[in-house]
Design a protein around this motif. Structure first.
Motif, PDB file in Angstrom:
ATOM      1  N   GLY A  46       1.385  -0.770   0.077  1.00 30.62           N
ATOM      2  CA  GLY A  46      -0.025   0.279  -0.120  1.00 30.62           C
ATOM      3  C   GLY A  46       0.953   1.101   0.408  1.00 30.62           C
ATOM      4  O   GLY A  46       1.765   1.370  -0.367  1.00 30.62           O
ATOM      5  N   ALA A  47       0.502   1.887   0.137  1.00 28.49           N
ATOM      6  CA  ALA A  47       0.930   3.916   0.037  1.00 28.49           C
ATOM      7  C   ALA A  47      -0.023   4.805   0.804  1.00 28.49           C
ATOM      8  O   ALA A  47      -1.274   4.580   0.690  1.00 28.49           O
ATOM      9  CB  ALA A  47       0.804   4.199  -1.212  1.00 28.49           C
ATOM     10  N   TYR A  48       0.848   5.612   1.157  1.00 33.81           N
ATOM     11  CA  TYR A  48       0.224   6.685   2.234  1.00 33.81           C
ATOM     12  C   TYR A  48      -0.055   7.917   1.215  1.00 33.81           C
ATOM     13  O   TYR A  48       0.662   8.870   0.156  1.00 33.81           O
ATOM     14  CB  TYR A  48       1.223   7.606   3.575  1.00 33.81           C
ATOM     15  N   GLN A 103       0.415  10.401  -8.717  1.00 37.22           N
ATOM     16  CA  GLN A 103       0.052   9.485  -7.828  1.00 37.22           C
ATOM     17  C   GLN A 103       1.395   9.881  -6.882  1.00 37.22           C
ATOM     18  O   GLN A 103       1.651   8.618  -7.256  1.00 37.22           O
ATOM     19  CB  GLN A 103      -0.834   8.375  -8.868  1.00 37.22           C
ATOM     20  N   GLN A 104       1.778  11.116  -6.864  1.00 37.16           N
ATOM     21  CA  GLN A 104       2.996  10.644  -5.642  1.00 37.16           C
ATOM     22  C   GLN A 104       2.962  10.350  -4.077  1.00 37.16           C
ATOM     23  O   GLN A 104       1.378  10.931  -3.654  1.00 37.16           O
ATOM     24  CB  GLN A 104       3.799  11.813  -5.717  1.00 37.16           C
ATOM     25  N   GLU A 105       3.079   9.483  -4.487  1.00 35.70           N
ATOM     26  CA  GLU A 105       2.383   8.636  -2.607  1.00 35.70           C
ATOM     27  C   GLU A 105       3.605   8.056  -1.909  1.00 35.70           C
ATOM     28  O   GLU A 105       4.769   7.883  -2.929  1.00 35.70           O
ATOM     29  CB  GLU A 105       1.525   7.535  -2.897  1.00 35.70           C
ATOM     30  N   LEU A 106       3.642   8.074  -0.448  1.00 30.34           N
ATOM     31  CA  LEU A 106       4.994   7.514   0.490  1.00 30.34           C
ATOM     32  C   LEU A 106       4.820   6.159   0.490  1.00 30.34           C
ATOM     33  O   LEU A 106       3.593   5.843   0.687  1.00 30.34           O
ATOM     34  CB  LEU A 106       4.455   8.163   1.749  1.00 30.34           C
ATOM     35  N   ILE A 107       5.788   4.986  -0.233  1.00 33.66           N
ATOM     36  CA  ILE A 107       5.570   3.893   0.612  1.00 33.66           C
ATOM     37  C   ILE A 107       4.412   3.298   1.531  1.00 33.66           C
ATOM     38  O   ILE A 107       5.356   4.057   3.096  1.00 33.66           O
ATOM     39  CB  ILE A 107       6.669   3.409  -0.251  1.00 33.66           C
ATOM     40  N   GLY A 108       4.443   2.063   1.460  1.00 35.91           N
ATOM     41  CA  GLY A 108       3.471   2.336   2.876  1.00 35.91           C
ATOM     42  C   GLY A 108       4.084   1.909   3.678  1.00 35.91           C
ATOM     43  O   GLY A 108       4.037   1.626   5.179  1.00 35.91           O
ATOM     44  N   SER A 109       5.211   1.039   3.281  1.00 39.10           N
ATOM     45  CA  SER A 109       6.771   0.282   4.869  1.00 39.10           C
ATOM     46  C   SER A 109       7.045   1.984   5.157  1.00 39.10           C
ATOM     47  O   SER A 109       8.345   1.361   5.910  1.00 39.10           O
ATOM     48  CB  SER A 109       7.715  -0.544   3.647  1.00 39.10           C
ATOM     49  N   ALA A 110       6.572   3.029   5.236  1.00 37.96           N
ATOM     50  CA  ALA A 110       7.387   3.644   4.975  1.00 37.96           C
ATOM     51  C   ALA A 110       7.249   4.300   7.074  1.00 37.96           C
ATOM     52  O   ALA A 110       6.537   3.428   7.739  1.00 37.96           O
ATOM     53  CB  ALA A 110       7.127   5.317   4.707  1.00 37.96           C
ATOM     54  N   GLY A 138       9.031   6.452 -19.049  1.00 38.66           N
ATOM     55  CA  GLY A 138       7.373   6.249 -18.287  1.00 38.66           C
ATOM     56  C   GLY A 138       7.430   5.021 -17.971  1.00 38.66           C
ATOM     57  O   GLY A 138       7.866   3.847 -17.868  1.00 38.66           O
ATOM     58  N   GLY A 139       6.649   5.220 -16.735  1.00 39.53           N
ATOM     59  CA  GLY A 139       5.476   3.498 -16.588  1.00 39.53           C
ATOM     60  C   GLY A 139       5.584   4.832 -14.626  1.00 39.53           C
ATOM     61  O   GLY A 139       5.119   5.300 -14.232  1.00 39.53           O
ATOM     62  N   PHE A 140       5.521   2.908 -13.578  1.00 38.10           N
ATOM     63  CA  PHE A 140       5.431   3.549 -12.883  1.00 38.10           C
ATOM     64  C   PHE A 140       7.369   2.835 -12.173  1.00 38.10           C
ATOM     65  O   PHE A 140       7.053   1.847 -12.141  1.00 38.10           O
ATOM     66  CB  PHE A 140       4.520   2.009 -12.315  1.00 38.10           C
ATOM     67  N   PHE A 141       7.010   3.473 -11.116  1.00 35.67           N
ATOM     68  CA  PHE A 141       8.542   3.446 -10.101  1.00 35.67           C
ATOM     69  C   PHE A 141       8.200   3.439  -8.950  1.00 35.67           C
ATOM     70  O   PHE A 141       7.354   4.135  -8.514  1.00 35.67           O
ATOM     71  CB  PHE A 141       9.579   4.845 -11.268  1.00 35.67           C
ATOM     72  N   VAL A 142       9.827   3.601  -8.357  1.00 34.63           N
ATOM     73  CA  VAL A 142       9.861   4.323  -6.546  1.00 34.63           C
ATOM     74  C   VAL A 142      11.246   4.700  -6.364  1.00 34.63           C
ATOM     75  O   VAL A 142      12.028   4.421  -7.082  1.00 34.63           O
ATOM     76  CB  VAL A 142       9.795   2.478  -5.782  1.00 34.63           C
ATOM     77  N   ILE A 143      11.187   5.953  -5.587  1.00 38.30           N
ATOM     78  CA  ILE A 143      11.959   6.405  -5.886  1.00 38.30           C
ATOM     79  C   ILE A 143      12.725   6.870  -4.525  1.00 38.30           C
ATOM     80  O   ILE A 143      11.707   7.431  -3.128  1.00 38.30           O
ATOM     81  CB  ILE A 143      11.862   8.483  -5.911  1.00 38.30           C
ATOM     82  N   PRO A 144      13.948   5.965  -4.528  1.00 42.92           N
ATOM     83  CA  PRO A 144      14.078   6.263  -3.095  1.00 42.92           C
ATOM     84  C   PRO A 144      15.063   7.765  -2.368  1.00 42.92           C
ATOM     85  O   PRO A 144      15.315   8.534  -2.688  1.00 42.92           O
ATOM     86  CB  PRO A 144      15.965   4.828  -2.678  1.00 42.92           C
ATOM     87  N   GLY A 159      16.538   5.393   2.359  1.00 44.64           N
ATOM     88  CA  GLY A 159      16.177   3.722   1.720  1.00 44.64           C
ATOM     89  C   GLY A 159      15.673   3.420   2.405  1.00 44.64           C
ATOM     90  O   GLY A 159      14.505   1.882   1.857  1.00 44.64           O
ATOM     91  N   VAL A 160      14.468   4.006   3.501  1.00 41.24           N
ATOM     92  CA  VAL A 160      13.161   3.221   3.701  1.00 41.24           C
ATOM     93  C   VAL A 160      12.043   4.384   3.237  1.00 41.24           C
ATOM     94  O   VAL A 160      10.921   3.288   3.193  1.00 41.24           O
ATOM     95  CB  VAL A 160      13.454   3.384   5.649  1.00 41.24           C
ATOM     96  N   ASN A 161      12.233   5.216   3.274  1.00 49.88           N
ATOM     97  CA  ASN A 161      10.954   6.704   3.048  1.00 49.88           C
ATOM     98  C   ASN A 161      11.090   6.782   1.412  1.00 49.88           C
ATOM     99  O   ASN A 161      11.061   7.822   1.147  1.00 49.88           O
ATOM    100  CB  ASN A 161      11.120   8.082   4.401  1.00 49.88           C
ATOM    101  N   ASN A 162      10.193   5.086   0.754  1.00 49.14           N
ATOM    102  CA  ASN A 162      10.817   5.868  -0.506  1.00 49.14           C
ATOM    103  C   ASN A 162       9.349   6.442  -0.530  1.00 49.14           C
ATOM    104  O   ASN A 162       8.204   6.575  -0.719  1.00 49.14           O
ATOM    105  CB  ASN A 162      10.832   5.127  -1.107  1.00 49.14           C
ATOM    106  N   LEU A 163       9.899   7.419  -2.436  1.00 50.31           N
ATOM    107  CA  LEU A 163       8.168   7.272  -2.607  1.00 50.31           C
ATOM    108  C   LEU A 163       8.073   6.849  -4.014  1.00 50.31           C
ATOM    109  O   LEU A 163       8.774   6.318  -5.494  1.00 50.31           O
ATOM    110  CB  LEU A 163       8.424   9.564  -3.305  1.00 50.31           C
ATOM    111  N   CYS A 164       6.649   6.578  -4.496  1.00 50.64           N
ATOM    112  CA  CYS A 164       5.995   6.042  -5.128  1.00 50.64           C
ATOM    113  C   CYS A 164       5.112   6.713  -6.682  1.00 50.64           C
ATOM    114  O   CYS A 164       4.670   8.060  -5.917  1.00 50.64           O
ATOM    115  CB  CYS A 164       4.354   5.468  -4.991  1.00 50.64           C
TER     116      CYS A 164
END
Length: 562
Positions: A76-78, A98-105, A140-146, A150-155
């Motif tokens: 999931g994501a915040y 859809q910039q979101e903080l990864i749910g494991s943050a 283009g596409g879907f990405f996770v930006i660290p 290395g924990v509070n990453n952005l989707c």
């Protein structure tokens, strides 16, 4: 499934030296199907389980997506609604969405800075922990930006055609307080397709708002590599390319024709969509899009059967006119995007063809909901009353609620004057609960119908296990049904999984146009030992003067095992 005999006969027929090139192609295509089917069987055997049929849909906002599909299951994501003034400024609007903080943050309470170097790379710094490595998003596409930690990453989602060539940055703040797993909204044909196909098929969506044919061609391998073995790919693309004339339509067709051939190398069958009608552009563009669709149809007609054309145009256009006018209540006011009724119509143009091609039978799923949870197998219901039987629940006689509330359930109203009458409908395999909604005077009224699922004691506890919910319910009637949403909420609101978190009203549903929802959620990770239960919440609410009838056959929480 495997037509080995036909493939062998075709090869034998080549031995008389009087074959045509088309005969060779047909034999090769048949062998390719055989190889893929053998691979499918082998996959199922080596994993000692039955692999569900997998369908992937790719395209633009008409296909859409929910939570970032490259995230691990249950993460999931915040959610976040920050406007990226600089990164998406001017001509580059919609580059990042859809910039979101990864749910494991570790925490969603802080802000961060997202920047680009102007060369198609992004870097993210959350809560001043330092910028992480540059990530190339130019395809283009879907990405996770660290982030630097290395924990509070952005989707993020990225549209290739709108890449910002300037070195700029934006501050992103005000993330949601808990992580969510989302499906797409009720305005997407892809979501209605998920409902229709049911639990025997995994339907994954890879649509990005604003994308074009070049964008999908650049990023489709991300989907292929992530999803692994795919049975069918559904492609709907081209409306954002807006060809102005016949020559431009031919150019667009040639791009998409090559893309279709490439997609066909990674699945058994590609469903190639003609463009939906739209009236927000000139008559010249509308005509060129129709010509482009005709070219796609001809390509599929000449294929060996691995390309299937589908077209929702006649479902969405007004049958009483010859001007390409849109069917009443099918479209949003922008005359491009769909309302739930239009999404349901578009789904109908595809669902039966897809079900036939993949041998997916319609099924009432009578086994589900009748078995209590077993730790040994992981099967069975975690909630005590998945079929919504009996009596003794709370809420009847107040908040506009009448009728018998089933055991272990509650019914409340958030505000206003809306009424909800609860009754039981007899069925062949089981009874169903009917919720009749009326009397609202504002757009925001809704009733919430809920039930708890308490996690039983298991060896080692529930931490790092997964749960899913399944819905089996029907929109029997709907006129201005503004709120129709299901949520599974963990103890302490530590995470939440949604079905249909949309804002567009359901109308025109009744009789033959009822919609049955058979939906399984993405798995949701049990995040920590303090989660002891999940609350299932169905919200139904109409706008002023609206009414609706929703029938519930089953709402069930179950364990999911990877």
């Amino acid at each position: 499934m495997i037509n080995m005999k036909e493939a062998i006969l075709r090869l034998k027929n080549l031995g008389n030296n009087r074959y045509r090139e088309s005969d060779v192609s047909a034999a090769i295509n048949q062998l390719n199907v055989v190889v893929k089917d053998v691979a499918a069987l082998t996959y199922g055997m080596t994993n000692a389980t039955v692999r569900p049929t997998k369908v992937c849909l790719i395209g633009d906002s008409l296909t859409g997506s929910g939570t970032n599909p490259i995230l691990p299951p249950g993460t999931g994501a915040y959610l976040n609604a920050t406007v990226l003034t600089n990164l998406n400024g001017g001509a580059y609007a919609g580059w990042i969405s859809q910039q979101e903080l990864i749910g494991s943050a570790s925490s969603p309470s802080f802000s961060g800075v997202l920047k680009t170097d102007g060369l198609g790379n992004l870097s993210w710094n959350y809560n001043a922990e330092g910028f992480g490595e540059w990530i190339d998003v130019s395809t283009g596409g879907f990405f996770v930006i660290p982030s630097g930690g290395g924990v509070n990453n952005l989707c993020v989602k990225i549209v290739k055609a709108r890449q910002n060539p300037n070195a700029v940055q934006d501050t992103i703040s005000s993330f949601a307080a808990f992580p969510s797993v989302l499906t797409g909204g009720g305005n997407l044909y892809s979501e209605f397709l998920k409902d229709d196909i049911g639990f025997a098929c995994s339907v994954k969506t890879w649509g990005i708002s604003g994308d074009t044919a070049d964008g999908v061609a650049s990023r489709y391998m991300q989907m292929v590599n992530y999803e692994g073995q795919i049975d069918a790919i559904v492609l709907l693309i081209g409306t954002n390319d807006q060809p102005a004339n016949t020559a431009a339509a031919i150019d667009l067709y040639e791009k998409v024709s090559l893309l279709v051939d490439q997609l066909a190398e990674h699945c058994k069958v590609v469903f190639v969509g003609g463009t939906f009608p739209r009236t927000d552009v000139s008559a010249g563009i509308q005509s060129a899009l129709l010509f482009y669709s005709d070219l796609l149809q001809e390509k599929c007609r000449k294929s060996s059967g691995n390309l299937v054309y589908w077209d929702a145009y006649s479902y969405l256009a007004d049958p009483a006119t010859t001007t390409g006018a849109l069917k009443s209540s099918a479209y949003h006011t922008d005359n491009l995007h769909l309302m739930p009724y239009g999404a349901w119509l578009a789904k109908n143009a595809l669902a039966d063809q897809l079900r036939l091609a993949l041998n997916i039978a319609k099924n009432d799923y009578p086994r589900r909901g009748f078995v209590a949870y077993s730790e040994a197998t992981g099967a069975g219901s975690l909630n005590a009353n998945p079929l919504y039987l009996g009596s003794g629940g709370t809420g009847s006689g107040s908040n506009g609620v009448t009728g018998v509330v089933p055991a272990g359930c509650s019914a409340v109203r958030n505000a206003g004057t809306q009424t909800m009458a609860i009754s039981t409908v007899s069925g062949i395999s089981q009874n169903q609960l009917r919720l009749t909604i009326a009397g609202s005077t504002t757009a925001n009224d809704y009733h919430e119908f809920s039930q708890n699922a308490f996690l039983p004691a298991v060896t080692g506890g529930w931490s790092n296990r997964y749960v899913v919910f399944e819905l089996d319910m029907t929109i029997e009637e709907a006129n201005l049904l503004n709120t129709l949403q299901f949520a599974l909420v963990a103890t302490g609101t530590k995470n939440i999984s949604y079905w249909n978190q949309g804002s567009r009203a359901f109308s025109n549903f009744s009789g033959a146009q009822a919609h049955r929802i058979t939906f399984r959620s993405e798995p949701m990770l049990v995040r920590d030992p303090t989660i002891t239960a999940y609350n299932m919440r169905l919200r139904v609410g109409c706008g002023s003067g609206g009414s609706a009838i929703v029938r519930i056959a089953r709402m069930e929480v179950m364990e999911w095992r990877p």
